[in-house]
Design a protein around this motif. Structure first.
Motif, PDB file in Angstrom:
ATOM      1  N   HIS A 145       0.843  -1.206   0.000  1.00 11.08           N
ATOM      2  CA  HIS A 145       0.000   0.000   0.000  1.00 11.08           C
ATOM      3  C   HIS A 145       0.871   1.247   0.000  1.00 11.08           C
ATOM      4  N   CYS A 146       0.290   2.327  -0.476  1.00  7.57           N
ATOM      5  CA  CYS A 146       0.945   3.634  -0.362  1.00  7.57           C
ATOM      6  C   CYS A 146      -0.137   4.655  -0.037  1.00  7.57           C
ATOM      7  N   ILE A 147       0.112   5.462   0.980  1.00  2.32           N
ATOM      8  CA  ILE A 147      -0.780   6.598   1.232  1.00  2.32           C
ATOM      9  C   ILE A 147      -0.069   7.815   0.654  1.00  2.32           C
ATOM     10  N   ALA A 148      -0.638   8.385  -0.396  1.00  2.00           N
ATOM     11  CA  ALA A 148      -0.029   9.533  -1.069  1.00  2.00           C
ATOM     12  C   ALA A 148      -0.711  10.788  -0.546  1.00  2.00           C
ATOM     13  N   ILE A 149       0.062  11.587   0.181  1.00  2.00           N
ATOM     14  CA  ILE A 149      -0.507  12.762   0.842  1.00  2.00           C
ATOM     15  C   ILE A 149      -0.089  14.016   0.075  1.00  2.00           C
ATOM     16  N   GLY A 150      -1.042  14.830  -0.301  1.00  2.00           N
ATOM     17  CA  GLY A 150      -0.767  16.083  -1.005  1.00  2.00           C
ATOM     18  C   GLY A 150      -2.099  16.772  -1.194  1.00  2.00           C
ATOM     19  N   ILE A 151      -2.088  17.968  -1.737  1.00  2.00           N
ATOM     20  CA  ILE A 151      -3.363  18.670  -1.953  1.00  2.00           C
ATOM     21  C   ILE A 151      -3.257  19.525  -3.205  1.00  2.00           C
ATOM     22  N   GLY A 152      -4.377  19.869  -3.798  1.00  2.00           N
ATOM     23  CA  GLY A 152      -4.368  20.682  -5.026  1.00  2.00           C
ATOM     24  C   GLY A 152      -3.591  19.969  -6.119  1.00  2.00           C
ATOM     25  N   GLY A 153      -2.668  20.675  -6.729  1.00  2.00           N
ATOM     26  CA  GLY A 153      -1.890  20.100  -7.822  1.00  2.00           C
ATOM     27  C   GLY A 153      -1.028  18.923  -7.390  1.00  2.00           C
TER      28      GLY A 153
END
Ligand code: F6P
Length: 517
Positions: A145-153
């Motif tokens: 699994h991977c939790i990809a954390i970011g926002i907007g672009g």
């Protein structure tokens, strides 16, 4: 854009456009039996690298109101706006974002830029590729699994691409989390085994409060669940590598990209790492190849033959000459369900401006509000307004000729039939003696027909809309690459946190009621 445009000539071109007479779609078709052919574009690319066989997308602009007069006047506007020079500056590393003194080098990520920029982008991509492949081969232990954390672009592009390209198979199960609302992260935690989860922290600036708060909570979740070295499970994707290292990410797991790649233009940089992790580097490179084909078309094609420029002519026609405040996008393909969300940021954060590149007030509406959904669902929810409402809304339909499912072919046939029927119905309308049953018709649409909705086509669609957005900005004389409008709210949120600052009575009362400040 400033430095490229002739303001007087632009004013004259807009004046000419305002005088163009508006023909109905029926009149336009009746007046030109070859209209469909004349208003259809195709952009193609090899089926596989080096293959002579090609695939691509067809874009039919025939059901828009652009007449021969309007097209000629828009071409004159593009010339007055210095479109050719602005485009060369974009790909040549010129300063196209003057308020921040920056170039915009997203093209270089897929090979469209100066040799030095392309070389640097290729080296960073190779580094990302090595890490992706090492992870797939087990270098970081078991990674399911991977939790990809970011926002907007730093989230919308990866979320779109992963949703589009992992319907059959994901090499790693990726969850993109953007919202600061803890419910979003908790939902990802529930779906992942902490012992086999990587955390990808995607932030151009590595300062965004939502992302940094979520990243800290994700590390705590790993630690609370017995992972011995939570920091060792983090990959940082950023244009601020020093900040990532300062935050505690080991240099070997920082994948940088360059400052001149804007957040909403960053999917093809290391921000795309979670996509590559989910689908593999070959698919990621196929996405780049599709984007490159559109770059080549956009760079090498003049006037109305240039499909993204022609799309911008349509956008300008409807927003500035016909007063349309919105533009709708309906993907007749589940794999593109997140495309409207992606386009909202790309188009509205880029062109939602009120001043020109010289700081003068704009003399017309800028970006339309982009909205949309998935067909056929939307037909049973919002299409009533499109067919009989009082708003004139230009619609984009996007569909794939090849199905994505393995069920009875009836599914895909019905999907495509409906897509084409909606465009036809919006245009044709239908009279009736009963006013409630009248369809006024003469409502515009553009149809994108992909040969297949694969990685290359997705890359092509994204590059198409990047260039459409840029072309719109050039025609309006605005800077699409800054976004100062998002800063004030962030600053006031900080003041609310500290309790320092002057607040209006309504906000004060809300703060008290919410227990803030
Ligand atoms: O607040 C808007 C914005 O700056 C977007 O332009 C950007 O895509 C997003 O925030 C995330 O920023 P970052 O990648 O620096 O965390």
């Amino acid at each position: 854009m400033s430095g490229f445009s002739d303001k007087e000539a632009m004013g004259a071109a807009w004046a000419r456009l305002r005088d163009v007479s508006h023909l109905t779609l029926a009149e336009l078709f009746a007046g030109d039996p070859a209209r469909t052919e004349a208003m259809t574009r195709r952009i193609a690319w090899p089926v596989e690298p080096g293959s002579a066989a090609e695939t691509g997308m067809r874009i039919d602009f025939a059901k828009t109101h652009l007449s021969a007069d309007a097209l000629a006047a828009f071409e004159a506007l593009a010339q007055a706006a210095g479109f050719g020079a602005a485009r060369e500056a974009l790909f040549g590393g010129g300063i196209v974002n003057p308020t921040e003194g920056r170039a915009a080098t997203h093209g270089a990520l897929r090979g469209s830029g100066t040799p030095a920029q392309v070389e640097e982008a290729e080296a960073l991509l190779a580094r990302m590729g090595m890490l992706v492949e090492a992870i797939h081969e087990g270098a970081l232990g078991e990674v399911r699994h991977c939790i990809a954390i970011g926002i907007g672009g730093s989230a919308l592009g990866p979320a779109l691409a992963i949703d589009a390209l992992t319907r059959d198979l994901a090499l790693v199960d990726v969850h993109v989390v953007s919202n600061i609302d803890g419910l979003a992260l908790e939902q990802a935690f529930r779906a992942c085994d902490p012992a086999a989860t990587l955390i990808a922290v995607a932030s151009k600036t590595f300062t965004t409060i939502e992302t940094m708060t979520n990243a800290a909570s994700a590390l705590k979740w790993l630690a609370d669940n017995g992972v011995e070295d939570p920091g060792g499970r983090v990959i940082a994707l950023t244009a601020a590598p020093d900040k990532a290292v300062e935050w505690g990410v080991d240099e070997t797991r920082v994948l940088p990209f360059v400052e001149s790649v804007g957040g909403r233009y960053s999917l093809f940089s290391s921000i795309g790492f979670p996509v590559a992790l989910a689908v593999g580097m070959d698919e990621f490179r196929a996405m780049l190849a599709g984007a490159k084909a559109v770059d080549d078309h956009f760079r090498q094609t003049e006037g109305r033959a240039n499909a993204p420029l022609l799309a911008a002519f349509c956008d300008q026609y409807y927003t500035r000459l016909r007063g349309c405040q919105t533009r709708a996008v309906f993907a007749y393909d589940e794999r593109l369900a997140l495309l409207p969300d992606y386009l909202q940021q790309l188009e509205m954060e880029s062109n939602g401006k009120s001043v020109t590149i010289d700081g003068a007030p704009v003399d017309g509406a800028t970006a339309a509000v982009t909205w949309g959904g998935v067909g056929t669902d939307a037909q049973h929810a919002v299409f009533q307004l499109l067919h009989q409402g009082t708003h004139l809304i230009p619609v984009d339909f996007i569909a794939s000729i090849a199905p994505g499912d393995d069920l009875d072919p009836a599914h895909h046939r019905i999907l495509l039939m409906n897509c084409l029927a909606q465009g036809a119905a919006l245009m044709a309308g239908k009279p009736s003696d009963d006013p409630a049953r009248v369809y006024p018709g003469d409502r515009p649409s553009t149809t994108f027909l992909l040969d297949d909705c694969d990685a290359a086509a997705l890359g092509a669609l994204i590059a198409f809309h990047e260039h459409r957005t840029f072309a719109n900005a050039v025609l309006m004389g605005i800077n699409p690459f800054d976004q100062f409008g998002v800063e004030l709210g962030k600053a006031i949120a900080k003041q609310i946190e500290s309790g320092e600052g002057e607040f209006d009575p309504s906000t004060k009362a809300l703060m008290a009621a919410a227990g803030l400040g």
